[in-house]
Design an enzyme around this catalytic site. Structure first.
Site, short mmCIF file in Angstrom:
data_model
loop_
_atom_site.label_atom_id
_atom_site.label_comp_id
_atom_site.label_asym_id
_atom_site.label_seq_id
_atom_site.Cartn_x
_atom_site.Cartn_y
_atom_site.Cartn_z
N TYR A 10 16.84 -55.65 41.44
CA TYR A 10 17.56 -55.50 40.17
C TYR A 10 18.74 -56.47 40.06
CZ TYR A 10 15.13 -50.94 39.98
OH TYR A 10 14.20 -49.93 39.97
N HIS A 13 10.11 -51.29 47.99
CA HIS A 13 10.00 -51.34 46.53
C HIS A 13 8.57 -51.52 46.02
CE1 HIS A 13 12.49 -52.50 42.73
NE2 HIS A 13 11.43 -51.81 42.40
N LEU A 49 10.25 -41.22 30.14
CA LEU A 49 10.40 -41.00 28.70
C LEU A 49 9.52 -41.95 27.88
CD1 LEU A 49 14.27 -40.47 28.44
CD2 LEU A 49 12.48 -38.75 28.63
N ARG A 64 8.44 -45.81 24.43
CA ARG A 64 7.57 -46.99 24.39
C ARG A 64 6.25 -46.77 23.65
NH1 ARG A 64 10.15 -46.87 29.21
NH2 ARG A 64 11.47 -48.67 29.66
N THR A 84 16.22 -41.94 35.37
CA THR A 84 16.33 -42.32 33.96
C THR A 84 17.63 -43.07 33.75
OG1 THR A 84 16.10 -41.48 31.69
CG2 THR A 84 17.45 -40.16 33.22
N SER A 127 22.74 -46.00 27.95
CA SER A 127 24.06 -46.62 27.77
C SER A 127 25.00 -45.69 27.03
CB SER A 127 23.91 -47.94 27.01
OG SER A 127 23.35 -47.68 25.72
N ARG A 173 23.93 -39.15 25.61
CA ARG A 173 22.56 -39.09 26.11
C ARG A 173 22.55 -38.75 27.60
NH1 ARG A 173 18.96 -38.69 22.49
NH2 ARG A 173 19.18 -40.76 21.55
#
Length: 280
Positions: A50, A107, A191, A196, A240, A243, A247
């Site tokens: 990441y 990973h 989600l 998506r 999850t 920003s 939420r």
């Protein structure tokens, strides 16, 4: 209200983690992680790939939280020639400004073709040394799990995979094998049906269940909470991200949402099986 998932090595992890992949991939995650910690998350999920471990470490320091309050997961990327698992983890720990991680995952098996067994033995060594409290894998399916299990002195504690209603049917053999060995399945992309793939066959089921839950609770329930609750009741550790502070609080509040019935759990699975839509 905290809730933990117990691992096969005697350790535990919070049932939900804030992830620094997807939208934060390759970006400074400081602000997002501080926001998550300030609003109640205690489990942060990052990875070498990441490219934001340093900012995660900075956020942990800025949050003022004590190390023992927090749970940090990171993941082993592709090893450079001559690099060991221990070398890679020490680099991550330096970036994170930590002495150990709570969970360290391989990973992707594709990074270690022909060397998966050797890599796993090295993972076992960093756990024995105390650099990682628990070790596990990510993006592993039946053949990859079998390869590791055939050489493992320490069974993986976690397998993190893309997991939501539209891949559940295909993931069932992997989940079944994990369950046989008390390996916790962790999800990313949970989600996806509403984020998506909106307009799919799961949508009507989510709306129906949401309405029932709101009536039972006497308070609002979101579509995201329905999907997170579905994963949680299936024994899945949820990763999850968001920003938005509201939420973030909503995701954590899922623990207070009434349980889905057995029929509701089966309905989401059945509707998800009508399509195979993979996000990653």
């Amino acid at each position: 209200m905290a809730s933990f998932i117990h691992l096969n090595d005697g350790n535990q992890l919070p049932w939900i983690a804030f992830g620094t992949g997807s939208a934060l991939y390759g970006h400074d995650a400081t602000e997002s992680v501080v926001r998550a910690l300030d609003n109640g998350f205690t489990h942060i999920d990052t990875a070498q790939r990441y490219r934001n471990e340093e900012s995660v470490g900075r956020a942990i320091k800025l949050s003022g939280k004590s190390r023992k309050e927090l749970y940090v997961t990171t993941k082993l990327g592709k090893l450079e020639p001559g690099e060991t698992v221990r070398d890679a983890l020490l680099t991550s720990l330096t970036k994170l400004n930590l002495d150990y991680v709570d969970s360290y995952l391989v990973h992707n098996p594709a990074h270690h073709q022909g060397r998966l067994g050797q890599v796993w033995k090295e993972m076992e060594e960093v756990r024995r040394e105390g650099l990682a409290r628990s070790i596990g894998v990510s993006n592993f399916y039946v053949q990859h799990l079998e390869e590791v299990l055939s050489v493992a002195a320490i069974t993986p504690a976690v397998n993190q995979i893309e997991l939501h209603a539209y891949v559940w049917k295909d993931a069932k053999p992997t989940i079944a094998l994990a369950n046989e060995h008390d390996i916790v399945t962790s999800s990313y992309g949970g989600l996806s049906p509403i984020v998506r793939f909106p307009g799919g066959p799961v949508d009507a089921a989510i709306r129906q269940i949401r309405a029932r839950l709101e009536e039972t609770r006497g308070a609002p329930v979101s579509e995201g909470q329905v999907l997170i609750k579905w994963l949680k009741q299936n024994g899945v550790l949820v990763v999850t991200t968001s920003s938005k502070a509201e939420r973030i609080r909503e995701y954590l509040d899922t623990i207070n949402v009434p349980d889905l019935t057995e029929d509701e759990i089966k309905l989401i699975e059945a509707k998800g099986a009508e399509r195979h839509w993979k996000a990653y």
